[in-house]
Design a protein around this motif. Structure first.
Motif, PDB file in Angstrom:
ATOM      1  N   ILE A   1      -0.293  36.016  71.277  1.00 39.31           N
ATOM      2  CA  ILE A   1       0.956  35.258  71.356  1.00 39.31           C
ATOM      3  C   ILE A   1       1.064  34.303  70.173  1.00 39.31           C
ATOM      4  CG2 ILE A   1       2.171  33.472  72.683  1.00 39.31           C
ATOM      5  CD1 ILE A   1       1.069  34.869  75.218  1.00 39.31           C
ATOM      6  N   GLY A   2      -0.031  33.626  69.833  1.00 41.26           N
ATOM      7  CA  GLY A   2      -0.028  32.716  68.691  1.00 41.26           C
ATOM      8  C   GLY A   2       0.200  33.434  67.373  1.00 41.26           C
TER       9      GLY A   2
ATOM     10  N   ILE B   1       3.903  34.301  67.177  1.00 39.75           N
ATOM     11  CA  ILE B   1       4.694  33.112  66.820  1.00 39.75           C
ATOM     12  C   ILE B   1       4.521  32.788  65.343  1.00 39.75           C
ATOM     13  CG2 ILE B   1       4.906  30.624  67.210  1.00 39.75           C
ATOM     14  CD1 ILE B   1       4.214  31.169  70.143  1.00 39.75           C
ATOM     15  N   ALA B   2       3.301  32.897  64.834  1.00 39.97           N
ATOM     16  CA  ALA B   2       3.052  32.613  63.418  1.00 39.97           C
ATOM     17  C   ALA B   2       3.804  33.586  62.520  1.00 39.97           C
ATOM     18  CB  ALA B   2       1.546  32.679  63.137  1.00 39.97           C
ATOM     19  N   ALA B   3       3.799  34.873  62.870  1.00 43.04           N
ATOM     20  CA  ALA B   3       4.518  35.865  62.067  1.00 43.04           C
ATOM     21  C   ALA B   3       6.022  35.631  62.112  1.00 43.04           C
ATOM     22  CB  ALA B   3       4.179  37.272  62.554  1.00 43.04           C
TER      23      ALA B   3
ATOM     24  N   LEU C   1      -0.459  31.270  53.823  1.00 39.48           N
ATOM     25  CA  LEU C   1       0.509  30.642  54.713  1.00 39.48           C
ATOM     26  C   LEU C   1       0.419  31.241  56.112  1.00 39.48           C
ATOM     27  CD1 LEU C   1       2.696  28.479  54.532  1.00 39.48           C
ATOM     28  CD2 LEU C   1       4.320  30.253  53.944  1.00 39.48           C
ATOM     29  N   LEU C   2       0.319  32.556  56.186  1.00 37.43           N
ATOM     30  CA  LEU C   2       0.185  33.222  57.485  1.00 37.43           C
ATOM     31  C   LEU C   2      -1.131  32.837  58.159  1.00 37.43           C
ATOM     32  CD1 LEU C   2       1.384  35.208  59.518  1.00 37.43           C
ATOM     33  CD2 LEU C   2       0.154  37.027  58.323  1.00 37.43           C
ATOM     34  N   PHE C   3      -2.215  32.767  57.393  1.00 33.13           N
ATOM     35  CA  PHE C   3      -3.509  32.371  57.966  1.00 33.13           C
ATOM     36  C   PHE C   3      -3.434  30.963  58.552  1.00 33.13           C
ATOM     37  CE2 PHE C   3      -7.668  30.289  57.451  1.00 33.13           C
ATOM     38  CZ  PHE C   3      -8.415  31.072  58.315  1.00 33.13           C
TER      39      PHE C   3
ATOM     40  N   THR D   1      -3.188  27.638  63.431  1.00 32.59           N
ATOM     41  CA  THR D   1      -2.510  26.561  64.157  1.00 32.59           C
ATOM     42  C   THR D   1      -1.952  27.035  65.491  1.00 32.59           C
ATOM     43  OG1 THR D   1      -1.914  25.504  62.076  1.00 32.59           O
ATOM     44  CG2 THR D   1      -0.646  24.884  64.025  1.00 32.59           C
ATOM     45  N   PHE D   2      -1.119  28.066  65.471  1.00 29.12           N
ATOM     46  CA  PHE D   2      -0.446  28.486  66.695  1.00 29.12           C
ATOM     47  C   PHE D   2      -1.356  29.294  67.606  1.00 29.12           C
ATOM     48  CE2 PHE D   2       3.143  27.686  63.823  1.00 29.12           C
ATOM     49  CZ  PHE D   2       3.768  26.712  64.576  1.00 29.12           C
TER      50      PHE D   2
END
Length: 123
Positions: A22-23, A26-28, A59-61, A66-67
């Protein structure tokens, strides 16, 4: 019939894996939204570089860390609560008045906020 992995049989691991997914989702979505909206010409800056994959990967990492950790942490913290909406909160504890013979409960008004600080001088 294939055997399920022993790791997937663990409920805690499944909970963490689902919430990590899920995180990551959300990040993508956030990265895609940032590239679509182009705030502060961020998309133009990234794709003007010689290696835009590096900037996008970093940035994606950062968003995944985080999420993903926020989703997994919230799942761990919500494990003991009923999220189906039953009840208004915690249960009231009964006072052990029976321990003292002849004792009666006396209702007391609790002060809070700035009035309590002004009246007593400190918390």
């Amino acid at each position: 019939m294939p055997r399920r992995s022993a790791l997937l049989g663990q409920p805690l691991f499944r909970l963490l894996a689902i919430n990590l997914a899920i995180g990551v989702t959300i990040a993508a979505l956030l990265l895609g939204g940032l590239l679509y909206l182009n705030p502060g010409h961020l998309r133009d800056l990234i794709f003007a570089d010689d290696s835009p994959g590096t900037a996008l990967g970093l940035l994606l990492f950062g968003f995944v860390v985080t999420f993903g950790s926020a989703a997994m942490g919230s799942a761990i913290m919500a494990m003991g609560s009923d999220l189906r909406g039953g009840g208004k909160g915690g249960r009231k504890l009964a006072l052990p008045i029976e321990m003292i013979p002849g004792a009666k409960a006396i209702p007391v008004r609790a002060e809070h906020g700035a009035r309590a600080v002004r009246r007593h001088g400190s918390l």
